[in-house]
Design a protein around this motif. Sequence first.
Motif, PDB file in Angstrom:
ATOM      1  N   TYR A   1       0.836  -1.202   0.000  1.00  0.00           N
ATOM      2  CA  TYR A   1       0.000   0.000   0.000  1.00  0.00           C
ATOM      3  C   TYR A   1       0.870   1.252   0.000  1.00  0.00           C
ATOM      4  O   TYR A   1       0.510   2.270  -0.601  1.00  0.00           O
ATOM      5  CB  TYR A   1      -0.917  -0.016   1.225  1.00  0.00           C
ATOM      6  CG  TYR A   1      -1.949   1.089   1.231  1.00  0.00           C
ATOM      7  CD1 TYR A   1      -2.915   1.171   0.236  1.00  0.00           C
ATOM      8  CD2 TYR A   1      -1.961   2.057   2.241  1.00  0.00           C
ATOM      9  CE1 TYR A   1      -3.864   2.182   0.245  1.00  0.00           C
ATOM     10  CE2 TYR A   1      -2.903   3.059   2.254  1.00  0.00           C
ATOM     11  CZ  TYR A   1      -3.854   3.122   1.254  1.00  0.00           C
ATOM     12  OH  TYR A   1      -4.796   4.130   1.256  1.00  0.00           O
TER      13      TYR A   1
ATOM     14  N   GLN B   1       1.811   1.829  -3.503  1.00  0.00           N
ATOM     15  CA  GLN B   1       0.675   2.341  -4.270  1.00  0.00           C
ATOM     16  C   GLN B   1       0.439   3.826  -4.033  1.00  0.00           C
ATOM     17  O   GLN B   1       0.014   4.548  -4.936  1.00  0.00           O
ATOM     18  CB  GLN B   1      -0.589   1.559  -3.906  1.00  0.00           C
ATOM     19  CG  GLN B   1      -0.552   0.086  -4.307  1.00  0.00           C
ATOM     20  CD  GLN B   1      -1.677  -0.711  -3.676  1.00  0.00           C
ATOM     21  OE1 GLN B   1      -2.655  -0.157  -3.193  1.00  0.00           O
ATOM     22  NE2 GLN B   1      -1.529  -2.033  -3.670  1.00  0.00           N
ATOM     23  N   THR B   2       0.714   4.294  -2.824  1.00  0.00           N
ATOM     24  CA  THR B   2       0.487   5.697  -2.479  1.00  0.00           C
ATOM     25  C   THR B   2       1.768   6.525  -2.521  1.00  0.00           C
ATOM     26  O   THR B   2       1.751   7.702  -2.154  1.00  0.00           O
ATOM     27  CB  THR B   2      -0.137   5.799  -1.071  1.00  0.00           C
ATOM     28  OG1 THR B   2       0.736   5.166  -0.122  1.00  0.00           O
ATOM     29  CG2 THR B   2      -1.501   5.117  -1.031  1.00  0.00           C
TER      30      THR B   2
ATOM     31  N   PRO C   1      -9.042  -7.352  -0.032  1.00  0.00           N
ATOM     32  CA  PRO C   1      -8.661  -5.951   0.226  1.00  0.00           C
ATOM     33  C   PRO C   1      -8.654  -5.618   1.718  1.00  0.00           C
ATOM     34  O   PRO C   1      -9.524  -6.050   2.472  1.00  0.00           O
ATOM     35  CB  PRO C   1      -9.740  -5.155  -0.520  1.00  0.00           C
ATOM     36  CG  PRO C   1     -10.178  -6.064  -1.620  1.00  0.00           C
ATOM     37  CD  PRO C   1     -10.109  -7.440  -1.047  1.00  0.00           C
TER      38      PRO C   1
ATOM     39  N   ARG D   1      -8.733   1.626   4.058  1.00  0.00           N
ATOM     40  CA  ARG D   1      -7.845   2.273   3.095  1.00  0.00           C
ATOM     41  C   ARG D   1      -8.655   3.230   2.219  1.00  0.00           C
ATOM     42  O   ARG D   1      -9.875   3.358   2.378  1.00  0.00           O
ATOM     43  CB  ARG D   1      -7.122   1.229   2.251  1.00  0.00           C
ATOM     44  CG  ARG D   1      -6.096   0.420   3.053  1.00  0.00           C
ATOM     45  CD  ARG D   1      -5.299  -0.522   2.184  1.00  0.00           C
ATOM     46  NE  ARG D   1      -4.213  -1.166   2.920  1.00  0.00           N
ATOM     47  CZ  ARG D   1      -3.379  -2.050   2.406  1.00  0.00           C
ATOM     48  NH1 ARG D   1      -3.496  -2.413   1.122  1.00  0.00           N
ATOM     49  NH2 ARG D   1      -2.419  -2.601   3.144  1.00  0.00           N
ATOM     50  N   LEU D   2      -7.966   3.900   1.292  1.00  0.00           N
ATOM     51  CA  LEU D   2      -8.640   4.903   0.472  1.00  0.00           C
ATOM     52  C   LEU D   2      -9.795   4.309  -0.326  1.00  0.00           C
ATOM     53  O   LEU D   2     -10.843   4.928  -0.474  1.00  0.00           O
ATOM     54  CB  LEU D   2      -7.622   5.556  -0.474  1.00  0.00           C
ATOM     55  CG  LEU D   2      -6.600   6.482   0.185  1.00  0.00           C
ATOM     56  CD1 LEU D   2      -5.585   6.959  -0.852  1.00  0.00           C
ATOM     57  CD2 LEU D   2      -7.290   7.671   0.839  1.00  0.00           C
ATOM     58  N   ILE D   3      -9.586   3.103  -0.869  1.00  0.00           N
ATOM     59  CA  ILE D   3     -10.652   2.430  -1.615  1.00  0.00           C
ATOM     60  C   ILE D   3     -11.362   1.481  -0.661  1.00  0.00           C
ATOM     61  O   ILE D   3     -10.772   0.505  -0.187  1.00  0.00           O
ATOM     62  CB  ILE D   3     -10.091   1.653  -2.822  1.00  0.00           C
ATOM     63  CG1 ILE D   3      -9.352   2.613  -3.759  1.00  0.00           C
ATOM     64  CG2 ILE D   3     -11.199   0.914  -3.548  1.00  0.00           C
ATOM     65  CD1 ILE D   3      -8.705   1.957  -4.943  1.00  0.00           C
ATOM     66  N   PRO D   4     -12.624   1.731  -0.340  1.00  0.00           N
ATOM     67  CA  PRO D   4     -13.322   0.920   0.666  1.00  0.00           C
ATOM     68  C   PRO D   4     -13.645  -0.486   0.160  1.00  0.00           C
ATOM     69  O   PRO D   4     -13.750  -0.728  -1.043  1.00  0.00           O
ATOM     70  CB  PRO D   4     -14.603   1.724   0.929  1.00  0.00           C
ATOM     71  CG  PRO D   4     -14.842   2.486  -0.336  1.00  0.00           C
ATOM     72  CD  PRO D   4     -13.478   2.815  -0.867  1.00  0.00           C
ATOM     73  N   GLN D   5     -13.786  -1.401   1.099  1.00  0.00           N
ATOM     74  CA  GLN D   5     -14.230  -2.753   0.772  1.00  0.00           C
ATOM     75  C   GLN D   5     -15.732  -2.722   0.438  1.00  0.00           C
ATOM     76  O   GLN D   5     -16.499  -2.014   1.084  1.00  0.00           O
ATOM     77  CB  GLN D   5     -14.015  -3.686   1.963  1.00  0.00           C
ATOM     78  CG  GLN D   5     -12.592  -3.807   2.445  1.00  0.00           C
ATOM     79  CD  GLN D   5     -12.525  -4.428   3.826  1.00  0.00           C
ATOM     80  OE1 GLN D   5     -13.350  -4.127   4.692  1.00  0.00           O
ATOM     81  NE2 GLN D   5     -11.526  -5.278   4.057  1.00  0.00           N
ATOM     82  N   THR D   6     -16.125  -3.496  -0.560  1.00  0.00           N
ATOM     83  CA  THR D   6     -17.545  -3.605  -0.921  1.00  0.00           C
ATOM     84  C   THR D   6     -17.877  -5.070  -1.197  1.00  0.00           C
ATOM     85  O   THR D   6     -16.993  -5.931  -1.256  1.00  0.00           O
ATOM     86  CB  THR D   6     -17.875  -2.771  -2.172  1.00  0.00           C
ATOM     87  OG1 THR D   6     -17.246  -3.374  -3.324  1.00  0.00           O
ATOM     88  CG2 THR D   6     -17.406  -1.333  -2.030  1.00  0.00           C
TER      89      THR D   6
ATOM     90  N   ASN E   1     -18.636  -6.175  -3.941  1.00  0.00           N
ATOM     91  CA  ASN E   1     -18.037  -6.540  -5.235  1.00  0.00           C
ATOM     92  C   ASN E   1     -16.721  -7.294  -5.012  1.00  0.00           C
ATOM     93  O   ASN E   1     -16.437  -8.283  -5.710  1.00  0.00           O
ATOM     94  CB  ASN E   1     -17.776  -5.293  -6.077  1.00  0.00           C
ATOM     95  CG  ASN E   1     -19.046  -4.606  -6.495  1.00  0.00           C
ATOM     96  OD1 ASN E   1     -20.084  -5.252  -6.694  1.00  0.00           O
ATOM     97  ND2 ASN E   1     -19.010  -3.281  -6.648  1.00  0.00           N
ATOM     98  N   GLU E   2     -15.912  -6.828  -4.047  1.00  0.00           N
ATOM     99  CA  GLU E   2     -14.670  -7.532  -3.727  1.00  0.00           C
ATOM    100  C   GLU E   2     -14.957  -8.896  -3.113  1.00  0.00           C
ATOM    101  O   GLU E   2     -14.241  -9.873  -3.376  1.00  0.00           O
ATOM    102  CB  GLU E   2     -13.817  -6.698  -2.766  1.00  0.00           C
ATOM    103  CG  GLU E   2     -13.089  -5.514  -3.399  1.00  0.00           C
ATOM    104  CD  GLU E   2     -14.015  -4.368  -3.742  1.00  0.00           C
ATOM    105  OE1 GLU E   2     -13.819  -3.727  -4.789  1.00  0.00           O
ATOM    106  OE2 GLU E   2     -14.948  -4.121  -2.956  1.00  0.00           O
TER     107      GLU E   2
END
Length: 425
Positions: free
Chosen positions: A137, A140-141, A348, A352-357, A359-360
């Motif tokens: 991570y 990535q950032t 995931p 983090r910046l992209i939340p878990q949903t 879809n994951e």
Amino acid sequence: MLLRIRTKDGMERVTVTEGATVGQLKSALEAGLGVPAAQQTLSLEQKVLLEGADLSAFRDMADDRASLNSLNVRHGSVVFCAHGTERKVAATVKPNSFRKMTMDDLFAKQTRIERQEAPACATLSLDRDAANAFQSYGHQTGFNAMRMGLLYGTVDEQGNVRAEVIFEPPQDGNHVVVERAQGSEAAQEKADALASSLGMRRVGLIFSRVLHEEEAEFTVSAAEMRLMAAEAAPEGMDESFVSVAVKPELNEEGRAEVHFEAFQASKQCVDIYKKGLFANTEAYDGVEEIRKEEGEDVDLSEVLDVGSTRMTKDVVVAGRDVKDVDNDFFLVPVKILDHAGPLGASFPVENRLIPQTVNELRAHLQGGKSKGLPYVQILSDFHLLLFLAKHMDGGDIALLADAVRAGNPVAEGYQLIIEALAGLA
């Protein structure tokens, strides 16, 4: 030229001629500090001062014939000197040294900062997948802000810490500090409960630094030392609690390479933190200047990017009354290993910046089924189970964790609930 010499006794200064060699610097140190040249190990790496360091590994200033200029040592440079000589360092004489001694004075005299000879844990072994998920991570950032995580695992009778998972709580971080976000207690409680159901407990801390072009002159900063002590201090944390620093450094190609280092905050460090001897941010140098330039309501964390921790009262270090304690006095290096643990880390990570949903969740389940994995193996991921804990009852999560821990089949009813949540029913 004037050089700053950092030893176990503190920061001192010595003057050498332009063009001086390493050997001439050693002679100057022998004359000025009383440390025989043969007992000196000089280096530009501060790690040489850590307790238990292998001095033979520090070769950057091993050639007495090398000129200081060739080693990029200039006027004002810091050189670290490890030695075994017991020195009597003169205490600083204060103008009011003859005033009547108060209880505060007595307390300061009794608080002597001592290095801890050995860690309270034997080793730390990090799960490779968990460690990779944490440091990736940062890549990535761009390692543009500090990040923290909590280690969960086990400790055996010999004191070997085995960290299987890393939980990343809701947090706020910048280039100097990282701290838990307000209202993160509920998330922490769920992580603690899940870990307990999996036969694990909180065993340590991990934090990543930001990427700098130049390596810091200290091992850990005041902000990082405070974080290490604060996380080791709560009731229930035993002396085996260990911290991992993830340090990104630029290689010759300009790419970030990551190094993992393990330390313990010494028992004394944690004790004096509990007693409130760590000064708050406003007590550090530079606060007034920042407020004059940027106003009263401004972030002051920049002043904590230093290699010493300020105390609320004088303490005794190497025979001197000081308020700033070099963090190396508080650090105890720990041998770090890695292993492949029983849990995966492909789902995931939380917060983090992209939340878990869902879809994951759907993608994770479909991916596991396409590989023909047993359902219990598909669920063998701490972050996945923690996501399910947001949507299922705590008792049900405990039963799922029991199945994962034992490797038993997942009840069909739970499979149907999870499939429905993922939109696969």
